[in-house]
Design a protein around this motif. Structure first.
Motif, PDB file in Angstrom:
ATOM      1  N   ALA A 252     -11.938   1.394  16.891  1.00  0.00           N
ATOM      2  CA  ALA A 252     -10.556   1.494  17.363  1.00  0.00           C
ATOM      3  C   ALA A 252     -10.229   2.910  17.837  1.00  0.00           C
ATOM      4  O   ALA A 252      -9.695   3.116  18.919  1.00  0.00           O
ATOM      5  CB  ALA A 252      -9.598   1.079  16.252  1.00  0.00           C
ATOM      6  N   LEU A 253     -10.603   3.892  17.053  1.00  0.00           N
ATOM      7  CA  LEU A 253     -10.254   5.290  17.359  1.00  0.00           C
ATOM      8  C   LEU A 253     -11.133   5.898  18.448  1.00  0.00           C
ATOM      9  O   LEU A 253     -10.711   6.756  19.200  1.00  0.00           O
ATOM     10  CB  LEU A 253     -10.356   6.134  16.071  1.00  0.00           C
ATOM     11  CG  LEU A 253     -10.150   7.637  16.208  1.00  0.00           C
ATOM     12  CD1 LEU A 253      -8.715   7.948  16.639  1.00  0.00           C
ATOM     13  CD2 LEU A 253     -10.457   8.354  14.915  1.00  0.00           C
ATOM     14  N   GLY A 254     -12.385   5.435  18.530  1.00  0.00           N
ATOM     15  CA  GLY A 254     -13.338   6.105  19.414  1.00  0.00           C
ATOM     16  C   GLY A 254     -13.949   7.291  18.690  1.00  0.00           C
ATOM     17  O   GLY A 254     -14.171   7.242  17.477  1.00  0.00           O
ATOM     18  N   HIS A 255     -14.159   8.390  19.426  1.00  0.00           N
ATOM     19  CA  HIS A 255     -14.820   9.553  18.852  1.00  0.00           C
ATOM     20  C   HIS A 255     -13.821  10.456  18.136  1.00  0.00           C
ATOM     21  O   HIS A 255     -12.797  10.820  18.701  1.00  0.00           O
ATOM     22  CB  HIS A 255     -15.509  10.328  19.985  1.00  0.00           C
ATOM     23  CG  HIS A 255     -16.185  11.587  19.535  1.00  0.00           C
ATOM     24  ND1 HIS A 255     -16.377  12.661  20.367  1.00  0.00           N
ATOM     25  CD2 HIS A 255     -16.696  11.958  18.341  1.00  0.00           C
ATOM     26  CE1 HIS A 255     -16.992  13.632  19.709  1.00  0.00           C
ATOM     27  NE2 HIS A 255     -17.194  13.229  18.470  1.00  0.00           N
ATOM     28  N   ALA A 256     -14.130  10.801  16.890  1.00  0.00           N
ATOM     29  CA  ALA A 256     -13.319  11.793  16.161  1.00  0.00           C
ATOM     30  C   ALA A 256     -14.265  12.856  15.633  1.00  0.00           C
ATOM     31  O   ALA A 256     -15.383  12.550  15.206  1.00  0.00           O
ATOM     32  CB  ALA A 256     -12.575  11.127  15.011  1.00  0.00           C
ATOM     33  N   LEU A 257     -13.823  14.109  15.666  1.00  0.00           N
ATOM     34  CA  LEU A 257     -14.671  15.204  15.188  1.00  0.00           C
ATOM     35  C   LEU A 257     -14.005  15.870  13.996  1.00  0.00           C
ATOM     36  O   LEU A 257     -12.836  16.250  14.057  1.00  0.00           O
ATOM     37  CB  LEU A 257     -14.875  16.239  16.298  1.00  0.00           C
ATOM     38  CG  LEU A 257     -15.722  17.442  15.877  1.00  0.00           C
ATOM     39  CD1 LEU A 257     -17.198  17.058  15.766  1.00  0.00           C
ATOM     40  CD2 LEU A 257     -15.578  18.597  16.863  1.00  0.00           C
ATOM     41  N   PHE A 258     -14.776  16.026  12.930  1.00  0.00           N
ATOM     42  CA  PHE A 258     -14.290  16.707  11.729  1.00  0.00           C
ATOM     43  C   PHE A 258     -15.071  18.017  11.622  1.00  0.00           C
ATOM     44  O   PHE A 258     -16.296  18.003  11.517  1.00  0.00           O
ATOM     45  CB  PHE A 258     -14.512  15.818  10.494  1.00  0.00           C
ATOM     46  CG  PHE A 258     -13.743  14.544  10.585  1.00  0.00           C
ATOM     47  CD1 PHE A 258     -12.474  14.442  10.050  1.00  0.00           C
ATOM     48  CD2 PHE A 258     -14.271  13.449  11.262  1.00  0.00           C
ATOM     49  CE1 PHE A 258     -11.738  13.278  10.164  1.00  0.00           C
ATOM     50  CE2 PHE A 258     -13.544  12.277  11.384  1.00  0.00           C
ATOM     51  CZ  PHE A 258     -12.278  12.196  10.836  1.00  0.00           C
ATOM     52  N   TYR A 259     -14.353  19.123  11.647  1.00  0.00           N
ATOM     53  CA  TYR A 259     -15.003  20.429  11.779  1.00  0.00           C
ATOM     54  C   TYR A 259     -14.430  21.396  10.753  1.00  0.00           C
ATOM     55  O   TYR A 259     -13.212  21.385  10.497  1.00  0.00           O
ATOM     56  CB  TYR A 259     -14.721  20.948  13.194  1.00  0.00           C
ATOM     57  CG  TYR A 259     -15.130  22.375  13.449  1.00  0.00           C
ATOM     58  CD1 TYR A 259     -16.439  22.683  13.805  1.00  0.00           C
ATOM     59  CD2 TYR A 259     -14.212  23.423  13.339  1.00  0.00           C
ATOM     60  CE1 TYR A 259     -16.819  23.998  14.056  1.00  0.00           C
ATOM     61  CE2 TYR A 259     -14.580  24.736  13.585  1.00  0.00           C
ATOM     62  CZ  TYR A 259     -15.890  25.013  13.942  1.00  0.00           C
ATOM     63  OH  TYR A 259     -16.263  26.308  14.177  1.00  0.00           O
ATOM     64  N   GLY A 260     -15.250  22.201  10.156  1.00  0.00           N
ATOM     65  CA  GLY A 260     -14.730  23.211   9.231  1.00  0.00           C
ATOM     66  C   GLY A 260     -15.849  23.853   8.437  1.00  0.00           C
ATOM     67  O   GLY A 260     -17.038  23.623   8.711  1.00  0.00           O
ATOM     68  N   ARG A 261     -15.453  24.638   7.444  1.00  0.00           N
ATOM     69  CA  ARG A 261     -16.457  25.340   6.640  1.00  0.00           C
ATOM     70  C   ARG A 261     -17.111  24.361   5.671  1.00  0.00           C
ATOM     71  O   ARG A 261     -16.431  23.750   4.859  1.00  0.00           O
ATOM     72  CB  ARG A 261     -15.823  26.498   5.881  1.00  0.00           C
ATOM     73  CG  ARG A 261     -15.393  27.601   6.821  1.00  0.00           C
ATOM     74  CD  ARG A 261     -14.842  28.805   6.078  1.00  0.00           C
ATOM     75  NE  ARG A 261     -14.112  29.642   7.000  1.00  0.00           N
ATOM     76  CZ  ARG A 261     -14.661  30.547   7.813  1.00  0.00           C
ATOM     77  NH1 ARG A 261     -15.957  30.739   7.776  1.00  0.00           N
ATOM     78  NH2 ARG A 261     -13.925  31.252   8.636  1.00  0.00           N
ATOM     79  N   GLY A 262     -18.428  24.254   5.806  1.00  0.00           N
ATOM     80  CA  GLY A 262     -19.157  23.236   5.052  1.00  0.00           C
ATOM     81  C   GLY A 262     -19.706  23.721   3.729  1.00  0.00           C
ATOM     82  O   GLY A 262     -20.336  22.959   2.999  1.00  0.00           O
ATOM     83  N   ALA A 263     -19.481  24.978   3.392  1.00  0.00           N
ATOM     84  CA  ALA A 263     -20.021  25.513   2.141  1.00  0.00           C
ATOM     85  C   ALA A 263     -19.311  26.830   1.844  1.00  0.00           C
ATOM     86  O   ALA A 263     -18.446  27.264   2.610  1.00  0.00           O
ATOM     87  CB  ALA A 263     -21.526  25.736   2.275  1.00  0.00           C
ATOM     88  N   GLY A 264     -19.671  27.406   0.690  1.00  0.00           N
ATOM     89  CA  GLY A 264     -19.052  28.664   0.281  1.00  0.00           C
ATOM     90  C   GLY A 264     -18.000  28.414  -0.795  1.00  0.00           C
ATOM     91  O   GLY A 264     -17.532  27.289  -0.974  1.00  0.00           O
ATOM     92  N   SER A 265     -17.639  29.487  -1.475  1.00  0.00           N
ATOM     93  CA  SER A 265     -16.811  29.380  -2.670  1.00  0.00           C
ATOM     94  C   SER A 265     -15.451  28.724  -2.410  1.00  0.00           C
ATOM     95  O   SER A 265     -15.129  27.660  -2.953  1.00  0.00           O
ATOM     96  CB  SER A 265     -16.612  30.781  -3.251  1.00  0.00           C
ATOM     97  OG  SER A 265     -15.831  30.724  -4.406  1.00  0.00           O
ATOM     98  N   MET A 266     -14.615  29.336  -1.577  1.00  0.00           N
ATOM     99  CA  MET A 266     -13.242  28.849  -1.406  1.00  0.00           C
ATOM    100  C   MET A 266     -13.164  27.536  -0.606  1.00  0.00           C
ATOM    101  O   MET A 266     -12.406  26.633  -0.985  1.00  0.00           O
ATOM    102  CB  MET A 266     -12.363  29.931  -0.783  1.00  0.00           C
ATOM    103  CG  MET A 266     -12.157  31.127  -1.687  1.00  0.00           C
ATOM    104  SD  MET A 266     -11.245  30.682  -3.195  1.00  0.00           S
ATOM    105  CE  MET A 266      -9.570  30.822  -2.609  1.00  0.00           C
ATOM    106  N   PRO A 267     -13.941  27.379   0.495  1.00  0.00           N
ATOM    107  CA  PRO A 267     -13.866  26.094   1.198  1.00  0.00           C
ATOM    108  C   PRO A 267     -14.254  24.923   0.292  1.00  0.00           C
ATOM    109  O   PRO A 267     -13.596  23.875   0.312  1.00  0.00           O
ATOM    110  CB  PRO A 267     -14.872  26.258   2.350  1.00  0.00           C
ATOM    111  CG  PRO A 267     -14.934  27.727   2.580  1.00  0.00           C
ATOM    112  CD  PRO A 267     -14.783  28.363   1.228  1.00  0.00           C
ATOM    113  N   THR A 268     -15.302  25.101  -0.494  1.00  0.00           N
ATOM    114  CA  THR A 268     -15.732  23.988  -1.351  1.00  0.00           C
ATOM    115  C   THR A 268     -14.706  23.755  -2.452  1.00  0.00           C
ATOM    116  O   THR A 268     -14.377  22.604  -2.797  1.00  0.00           O
ATOM    117  CB  THR A 268     -17.131  24.280  -1.940  1.00  0.00           C
ATOM    118  OG1 THR A 268     -17.984  24.684  -0.873  1.00  0.00           O
ATOM    119  CG2 THR A 268     -17.703  23.063  -2.622  1.00  0.00           C
ATOM    120  N   ALA A 269     -14.179  24.867  -2.993  1.00  0.00           N
ATOM    121  CA  ALA A 269     -13.148  24.734  -4.027  1.00  0.00           C
ATOM    122  C   ALA A 269     -11.907  24.050  -3.469  1.00  0.00           C
ATOM    123  O   ALA A 269     -11.206  23.322  -4.186  1.00  0.00           O
ATOM    124  CB  ALA A 269     -12.798  26.117  -4.580  1.00  0.00           C
ATOM    125  N   SER A 270     -11.622  24.259  -2.193  1.00  0.00           N
ATOM    126  CA  SER A 270     -10.478  23.590  -1.561  1.00  0.00           C
ATOM    127  C   SER A 270     -10.615  22.071  -1.717  1.00  0.00           C
ATOM    128  O   SER A 270      -9.648  21.368  -2.066  1.00  0.00           O
ATOM    129  CB  SER A 270     -10.416  23.984  -0.074  1.00  0.00           C
ATOM    130  OG  SER A 270      -9.713  23.039   0.677  1.00  0.00           O
TER     131      SER A 270
END
Ligand code: NAP
Ligand code: HSE
Length: 446
Positions: free
Chosen positions: A298-316
């Protein structure tokens, strides 16, 4: 009135420290927005003395933490309602989580190895005891991809998922591509930035990406996936020469985790270095960043992008799971949705030999008359059509690199052709074979 929720935090390393930072920094905001107050009752570590003395000297949120080495007592504490596991490894983490679930406590984990290995049993234990497992941080670091697959994209039939899901490999490949660094230099930097696993073999072998693909593809395709069924090639044998040739042809080399649904209802699951065309959004993803392209009907292409590792991104991601459990959203969804490994069928996985793909081949061939004819003859006999060929003008009579890209071919035929080509007197084995992924289907026509 605020709900007071007791937490035991198992692990105070890269991720655990970030969790404490966010929990304590944002406590007032969380209370105001959600009505939940978290009470960090235990922080479980191995080296009690080191952490106590560091915490005594620390300023701010890391001061005076309730460290202990007694995980069992922390889990059994009747005031602990949520156990957060950020210690890593399979044992004793699996036992701790099973014990917590059996007491009806909700569990949050960043541990994809554990879920990939013991997921079905742990999810079943959670269901029996009316507890839930939340695992946003296990895939894509801070990117809310688990939440998106389980809630935001629920209206869609997902047909494919193509992702850069290992920050260490992406950081290494980016440095090698853009800065000409050696593999060893780039790995050392990724380790110093806290992306790499305790044992970086898990990252560079592609095993970490395969564990994440098993979890994500399981949610996307309603299937139970054993990471051992995923075709796996890492980046350790990748040569700078191929990164350079790929660039000359307009491609960037990325470690991709790919899951696709075939028309026969099977799944194609693979992790390997892949040539991505420079116009593909994934080609632009640099350093420790992750990106996951999802294709929904239904949606077609969606992109999920961001910091994939590291202290604060993972803790988020961990703390977002805490809030979701705290307000009751995660337990309610867990109880209702039939998408977790304990309530879906085992995946039917297509053998890699049946894969249809384009290929990049790099041969070392003697620069003499008839060499190209012998190679193309062999490819032709196996039904493989050449789309481009590249040889630098050099070294008459000696061995020179020849790069060939193919049109769509069947993997088994390519393997058979290369086995024959590598036997030719004019070839110095082993020929390098990398797969090419074409632009996302949705944009291929425009
Ligand atoms: P880490 O820096 O090595 O920290 C591990 C922590 O767990 C340390 O505090 C360690 O105690 C404690 N610990 C380990 N084994 C223990 C045991 N048997 N008993 C008690 N405490 C124990 O690991 P991390 O990088 O934070 O990763 C934690 C988890 O998050 C892993 O599952 C990893 O795959 C996942 N993850 C990590 C990232 C990332 O960017 N690092 C991203 C996503 C997911 P001591 O300090 O006393 O040794
Ligand atoms: N070692 C992993 C990576 C951490 O490099 O992506 C995040 O899971």
């Amino acid at each position: 009135m605020s709900d007071r929720v007791g937490i035991a935090l198992l692990g105070y390393g890269t991720v655990g420290k970030g969790v404490v930072q966010i929990l304590r920094d944002q406590a007032a905001r969380f209370e105001q927005r959600t009505g939940v107050t978290f009470d960090l009752r235990h922080v479980v570590v191995r080296d009690l003395q080191k952490h106590r003395s560091e915490s005594e000297k620390a300023e701010g949120v890391h001061r005076g933490l309730p460290f202990t080495t007694d995980a069992q007592a922390a889990i059994n504490d009747p005031d602990v309602k949520i156990v957060v596991e950020v210690m890593g490894g399979i044992d004793p983490a699996a036992k701790y989580l099973a014990d917590a679930l059996k007491l009806g406590k909700h569990v949050i984990t960043a541990n994809k190895s554990l879920l990939a290995e013991k997921g079905p049993a742990l999810f079943a234990t959670a269901r029996t005891h009316h507890a839930c497992i939340a695992f946003e941080a296990s895939c894509g670091g801070g990117i809310p991809i688990v939440e998106s697959l389980t809630r935001g994209l629920l209206a869609n039939r997902i047909d494919a998922l193509v992702g850069i899901v290992n920050g260490t490999c992406n950081a290494i490949l980016t440095r090698m591509t853009k800065n000409g660094w050696t593999y060893a230099q780039a790995l050392a930097e990724a380790q110093s930035l806290g992306f790499a696993e305790a044992d970086p073999t898990l990252d560079v072998s592609g095993a970490d990406a395969a564990q994440k693909l098993a979890l994500l593809a399981g949610l996307a395709f309603d299937a139970r996936i054993n990471p051992r069924d995923i075709h796996l090639e890492g980046i350790t044998t990748l040569e700078p020469l191929d990164i350079k040739f790929a660039g000359e042809l307009g491609y960037v080399v990325k470690l991709l985790a790919i899951g696709e649904r075939t028309t026969e209802g099977k799944l194609v699951l693979r992790v390997h270095p892949t040539l991505v065309h420079h116009t593909d959004v994934l080609a632009e993803v640099s350093g420790g960043f992750n990106a996951i392209s999802v294709y929904g009907n239904a949606l077609g292409h969606a992109l999920f992008y961001g910091r994939g590792a590291g202290s604060m991104p993972t803790a988020s991601a961990v703390v977002s799971d805490l809030l979701s459990v705290g307000i009751g959203a995660a337990p309610a969804a867990f109880a209702k949705l039939r998408i977790y490994p304990d309530c879906v069928e085992q995946a039917m996985v297509e053998p890699i030999g049946d894969l249809r793909s384009r290929y990049y081949l790099r041969l070392l061939a003697r620069d003499v008359p008839g060499t190209i004819a012998q190679i193309s003859n062999c490819l032709g006999r196996h039904g493989i059509s050449i789309s481009a060929i590249l040889q630098r003008e050099d070294n008459g009579g000696k061995f020179v690199p020849i790069v060939i890209t193919t049109h769509i071919a069947i993997e088994g035929n390519v393997a058979a052709a290369l086995a024959e080509i590598d036997q030719l007197a004019c070839i110095q084995p082993a020929t390098v074979k990398l797969r090419i992924i074409d632009q996302p289907r949705e944009f291929a026509e425009s």
